[in-house]
Design a protein around this motif. Structure first.
Motif, PDB file in Angstrom:
ATOM      1  N   GLU A  80     -15.689 -15.235  20.902  1.00  0.00           N
ATOM      2  CA  GLU A  80     -17.107 -15.280  21.221  1.00  0.00           C
ATOM      3  C   GLU A  80     -17.726 -13.902  21.037  1.00  0.00           C
ATOM      4  OE1 GLU A  80     -17.034 -16.464  25.269  1.00  0.00           O
ATOM      5  OE2 GLU A  80     -16.745 -18.591  24.833  1.00  0.00           O
ATOM      6  N   GLY A  81     -19.000 -13.895  20.770  1.00  0.00           N
ATOM      7  CA  GLY A  81     -19.750 -12.656  20.674  1.00  0.00           C
ATOM      8  C   GLY A  81     -21.189 -12.969  20.310  1.00  0.00           C
ATOM      9  N   HIS A  82     -22.044 -11.977  20.425  1.00  0.00           N
ATOM     10  CA  HIS A  82     -23.458 -12.197  20.126  1.00  0.00           C
ATOM     11  C   HIS A  82     -23.666 -12.411  18.626  1.00  0.00           C
ATOM     12  CE1 HIS A  82     -23.948 -10.437  24.169  1.00  0.00           C
ATOM     13  NE2 HIS A  82     -25.073 -11.109  24.185  1.00  0.00           N
ATOM     14  N   ALA A  83     -24.561 -13.332  18.319  1.00  0.00           N
ATOM     15  CA  ALA A  83     -24.870 -13.647  16.928  1.00  0.00           C
ATOM     16  C   ALA A  83     -26.330 -14.055  16.817  1.00  0.00           C
ATOM     17  CB  ALA A  83     -23.969 -14.775  16.410  1.00  0.00           C
ATOM     18  N   VAL A  84     -26.886 -13.835  15.627  1.00  0.00           N
ATOM     19  CA  VAL A  84     -28.194 -14.377  15.263  1.00  0.00           C
ATOM     20  C   VAL A  84     -27.948 -15.464  14.236  1.00  0.00           C
ATOM     21  CG1 VAL A  84     -30.355 -13.925  14.037  1.00  0.00           C
ATOM     22  CG2 VAL A  84     -29.541 -12.307  15.761  1.00  0.00           C
ATOM     23  N   GLY A  85     -28.528 -16.632  14.489  1.00  0.00           N
ATOM     24  CA  GLY A  85     -28.326 -17.752  13.585  1.00  0.00           C
ATOM     25  C   GLY A  85     -29.621 -18.460  13.240  1.00  0.00           C
ATOM     26  N   ARG A  86     -29.523 -19.364  12.284  1.00  0.00           N
ATOM     27  CA  ARG A  86     -30.642 -20.164  11.824  1.00  0.00           C
ATOM     28  C   ARG A  86     -30.347 -21.632  12.130  1.00  0.00           C
ATOM     29  NH1 ARG A  86     -29.652 -19.444   6.954  1.00  0.00           N
ATOM     30  NH2 ARG A  86     -30.981 -17.656   6.489  1.00  0.00           N
ATOM     31  N   VAL A  87     -31.297 -22.317  12.721  1.00  0.00           N
ATOM     32  CA  VAL A  87     -31.134 -23.741  12.997  1.00  0.00           C
ATOM     33  C   VAL A  87     -31.178 -24.505  11.674  1.00  0.00           C
ATOM     34  CG1 VAL A  87     -32.140 -25.775  14.105  1.00  0.00           C
ATOM     35  CG2 VAL A  87     -32.138 -23.566  15.302  1.00  0.00           C
ATOM     36  N   ILE A  88     -30.128 -25.297  11.392  1.00  0.00           N
ATOM     37  CA  ILE A  88     -30.121 -26.094  10.163  1.00  0.00           C
ATOM     38  C   ILE A  88     -30.197 -27.589  10.447  1.00  0.00           C
ATOM     39  CG2 ILE A  88     -28.971 -24.331   8.786  1.00  0.00           C
ATOM     40  CD1 ILE A  88     -26.369 -25.871   9.065  1.00  0.00           C
ATOM     41  N   ALA A  89     -30.009 -27.991  11.699  1.00  0.00           N
ATOM     42  CA  ALA A  89     -30.214 -29.389  12.097  1.00  0.00           C
ATOM     43  C   ALA A  89     -30.421 -29.413  13.600  1.00  0.00           C
ATOM     44  CB  ALA A  89     -29.032 -30.268  11.704  1.00  0.00           C
ATOM     45  N   SER A  90     -31.387 -30.192  14.045  1.00  0.00           N
ATOM     46  CA  SER A  90     -31.717 -30.200  15.471  1.00  0.00           C
ATOM     47  C   SER A  90     -31.987 -31.611  15.957  1.00  0.00           C
ATOM     48  CB  SER A  90     -32.941 -29.328  15.746  1.00  0.00           C
ATOM     49  OG  SER A  90     -33.324 -29.427  17.111  1.00  0.00           O
ATOM     50  N   ARG A  91     -31.406 -31.948  17.102  1.00  0.00           N
ATOM     51  CA  ARG A  91     -31.729 -33.181  17.804  1.00  0.00           C
ATOM     52  C   ARG A  91     -32.336 -32.837  19.163  1.00  0.00           C
ATOM     53  NH1 ARG A  91     -28.808 -37.740  16.212  1.00  0.00           N
ATOM     54  NH2 ARG A  91     -30.066 -38.817  17.797  1.00  0.00           N
ATOM     55  N   ASP A  92     -33.015 -31.716  19.212  1.00  0.00           N
ATOM     56  CA  ASP A  92     -33.724 -31.283  20.413  1.00  0.00           C
ATOM     57  C   ASP A  92     -35.107 -30.827  19.978  1.00  0.00           C
ATOM     58  OD1 ASP A  92     -34.674 -29.064  22.357  1.00  0.00           O
ATOM     59  OD2 ASP A  92     -33.111 -30.079  23.480  1.00  0.00           O
ATOM     60  N   LYS A  93     -36.137 -31.351  20.621  1.00  0.00           N
ATOM     61  CA  LYS A  93     -37.498 -31.099  20.173  1.00  0.00           C
ATOM     62  C   LYS A  93     -37.945 -29.659  20.347  1.00  0.00           C
ATOM     63  CE  LYS A  93     -39.536 -32.680  24.553  1.00  0.00           C
ATOM     64  NZ  LYS A  93     -40.430 -33.688  25.187  1.00  0.00           N
ATOM     65  N   ARG A 125     -17.832 -16.978  13.953  1.00  0.00           N
ATOM     66  CA  ARG A 125     -17.764 -18.269  13.263  1.00  0.00           C
ATOM     67  C   ARG A 125     -19.008 -18.417  12.397  1.00  0.00           C
ATOM     68  NH1 ARG A 125     -17.654 -21.162  18.957  1.00  0.00           N
ATOM     69  NH2 ARG A 125     -17.215 -19.004  19.508  1.00  0.00           N
ATOM     70  N   SER A 126     -18.890 -19.232  11.352  1.00  0.00           N
ATOM     71  CA  SER A 126     -20.006 -19.394  10.422  1.00  0.00           C
ATOM     72  C   SER A 126     -21.046 -20.367  10.947  1.00  0.00           C
ATOM     73  CB  SER A 126     -19.493 -19.862   9.060  1.00  0.00           C
ATOM     74  OG  SER A 126     -18.878 -21.141   9.158  1.00  0.00           O
ATOM     75  N   HIS A 127     -20.630 -21.385  11.685  1.00  0.00           N
ATOM     76  CA  HIS A 127     -21.525 -22.401  12.203  1.00  0.00           C
ATOM     77  C   HIS A 127     -21.139 -22.732  13.638  1.00  0.00           C
ATOM     78  CE1 HIS A 127     -21.854 -22.845   7.835  1.00  0.00           C
ATOM     79  NE2 HIS A 127     -23.020 -23.453   8.028  1.00  0.00           N
ATOM     80  N   ALA A 128     -22.105 -23.259  14.377  1.00  0.00           N
ATOM     81  CA  ALA A 128     -21.831 -23.647  15.762  1.00  0.00           C
ATOM     82  C   ALA A 128     -22.747 -24.798  16.151  1.00  0.00           C
ATOM     83  CB  ALA A 128     -22.029 -22.472  16.708  1.00  0.00           C
ATOM     84  N   LEU A 129     -22.210 -25.729  16.920  1.00  0.00           N
ATOM     85  CA  LEU A 129     -22.956 -26.853  17.462  1.00  0.00           C
ATOM     86  C   LEU A 129     -23.103 -26.627  18.961  1.00  0.00           C
ATOM     87  CD1 LEU A 129     -24.208 -29.648  16.799  1.00  0.00           C
ATOM     88  CD2 LEU A 129     -21.981 -30.649  17.401  1.00  0.00           C
ATOM     89  N   LEU A 130     -24.350 -26.541  19.424  1.00  0.00           N
ATOM     90  CA  LEU A 130     -24.600 -26.139  20.803  1.00  0.00           C
ATOM     91  C   LEU A 130     -25.667 -27.003  21.443  1.00  0.00           C
ATOM     92  CD1 LEU A 130     -24.815 -22.292  20.285  1.00  0.00           C
ATOM     93  CD2 LEU A 130     -22.975 -23.475  21.456  1.00  0.00           C
ATOM     94  N   GLU A 131     -25.600 -27.099  22.758  1.00  0.00           N
ATOM     95  CA  GLU A 131     -26.706 -27.645  23.517  1.00  0.00           C
ATOM     96  C   GLU A 131     -27.773 -26.562  23.676  1.00  0.00           C
ATOM     97  OE1 GLU A 131     -25.162 -29.102  27.170  1.00  0.00           O
ATOM     98  OE2 GLU A 131     -24.023 -30.737  26.238  1.00  0.00           O
ATOM     99  N   ARG A 132     -29.003 -26.978  23.916  1.00  0.00           N
ATOM    100  CA  ARG A 132     -30.132 -26.067  23.863  1.00  0.00           C
ATOM    101  C   ARG A 132     -30.038 -24.918  24.861  1.00  0.00           C
ATOM    102  NH1 ARG A 132     -34.774 -30.143  26.319  1.00  0.00           N
ATOM    103  NH2 ARG A 132     -34.081 -30.097  28.492  1.00  0.00           N
ATOM    104  N   ASP A 133     -29.396 -25.137  26.008  1.00  0.00           N
ATOM    105  CA  ASP A 133     -29.338 -24.095  27.032  1.00  0.00           C
ATOM    106  C   ASP A 133     -28.495 -22.902  26.603  1.00  0.00           C
ATOM    107  OD1 ASP A 133     -30.972 -25.595  28.641  1.00  0.00           O
ATOM    108  OD2 ASP A 133     -29.353 -26.414  29.876  1.00  0.00           O
TER     109      ASP A 133
END
Length: 346
Positions: free
Chosen positions: A81-94, A109-117
């Motif tokens: 784990e560590g701090h990262a800046v990413g771009r949303v590429i798919a969202s199921r949260d408004k 890691r290159s990609h991550a699937l996360l809950e909004r919190d």
């Protein structure tokens, strides 16, 4: 902040850096492994991000040891784990749409699937590069701000000594102190870094500790009237020198002690610790996450300083996730000036 450039399609696989074993001494490349994993599409309330930048930081070395600390160790054979800046590429949260730029703790890691919190939108500052929120306007900058404001409670006109002054935290600490109206002394072990500290950042005095046999004497020359605040990033001889010259009612904010992170045996303590008593000085360690509620206050101040030119920075950038272990190991060889970053995507 939203990135209006084209964002990629959802890939079938992603990459993660796993820790294979807890290192003994300085970490080595074969302590890490690059692993391919499937990419899952988001379900309701989930967001898929592609990381663009990731941070490597000295505190991560503590998480590579199976000992009790303020934060649990990294699990073996699992993504770190560590701090990262990413771009949303798919969202199921408004609350998030494709192209939004966010920060998270899903570095390595290159990609991550996360809950909004677990995602935080970047501030709307299109004039400031997004990776700045991993450095001077992110955790390192916040760490410098907390150490000076909350722990040392520094004041205009005081003399501030900063070790590892050209690093991600130290360089911001130097500039915050200069902006406050303090006299600032920084230490580094590299001539190019010393030149940057003196002639670009504009601190008052620089000590190249690799060019002196007596760090305490060098600090005496730089601060003949003593120091009021020591921002501690290194430990060892730096701490002893600071204790030699701490003024009455001086304060030492202990951020880290990188000189001992890779020791196989317990380091010898400072021989002059009694100076704290003699000088009625205070020495206090801190963890930046304990003060994160103050982050908005820091960002407001930091953004204003960036825009005024009073807060600048340098970056050392490695390209590609496969270079992340090398970037991390390079921290302990002094290969970074300012923030050490890994660029993962365009």
């Amino acid at each position: 902040m939203t990135n209006t450039s084209h964002f990629p399609e959802i890939p079938e696989t992603a990459q993660e850096v796993h820790l294979l074993r807890y290192p003994s001494g300085v970490p080595a490349p074969d302590d890490f492994s690059i692993v391919d994993v499937p990419v899952l599409k988001p379900l309701d309330g989930e967001v898929l991000i592609e990381n663009i930048w990731m941070s490597v930081d000295p505190y991560m070395r503590g998480r590579m040891s199976p000992r009790k600390s303020y934060i649990p160790p990294f699990a073996l054979n699992a993504p770190m784990e560590g701090h990262a800046v990413g771009r949303v590429i798919a969202s199921r949260d408004k609350r998030f749409t494709e192209g939004d730029l966010v920060t998270s703790m899903t570095g390595w890691r290159s990609h991550a699937l996360l809950e909004r919190d677990y995602l935080h939108p970047l501030p709307d500052t299109p004039d400031i590069p997004e990776q700045a929120f991993l450095g001077p306007l992110g955790m390192p900058g916040m760490t410098a701000w907390v150490g000076l404001n909350k722990i040392a409670q520094y004041q205009a006109g005081e003399t501030v000594f900063v070790s590892a002054a050209a690093g991600a935290v130290g360089s911001v600490a130097c500039q915050l102190a200069k902006a406050k109206g303090c006299r600032v002394i920084g230490s580094t072990g590299n001539a190019d870094k010393a030149d940057w500290l003196k002639n670009t950042i504009g601190i008052d005095s620089v000590i190249n500790y690799r060019e002196t046999d007596d760090l305490s004497a060098a600090l005496d020359d730089a601060a003949p009237h003593g120091i009021d605040v020591y921002y501690e990033n290194v430990g060892g001889p730096h701490l002893e020198a600071a204790l030699d010259h701490i003024n009455i009612n001086g304060r030492i904010a202990v951020c880290g002690m990188i000189s001992v992170y890779n020791d196989r045996e317990k380091a010898t303590g400072p021989r002059n610790l009694f100076r704290l008593t003699a000088q009625r000085a205070r020495m206090e360690g801190f963890i930046v996450s304990d003060h994160w509620s103050s982050y908005p206050e820091f960002v407001r101040e930091g953004v204003d300083l960036v825009r005024s030119g009073a807060l600048t920075w340098r970056e050392t950038v490695y390209e590609g996730l496969n270079k992340a272990p090398d970037a991390f190991i390079g921290l302990f060889d002094g290969k970074n000036t300012g923030k050490m970053l890994v660029k993962l995507a365009a």
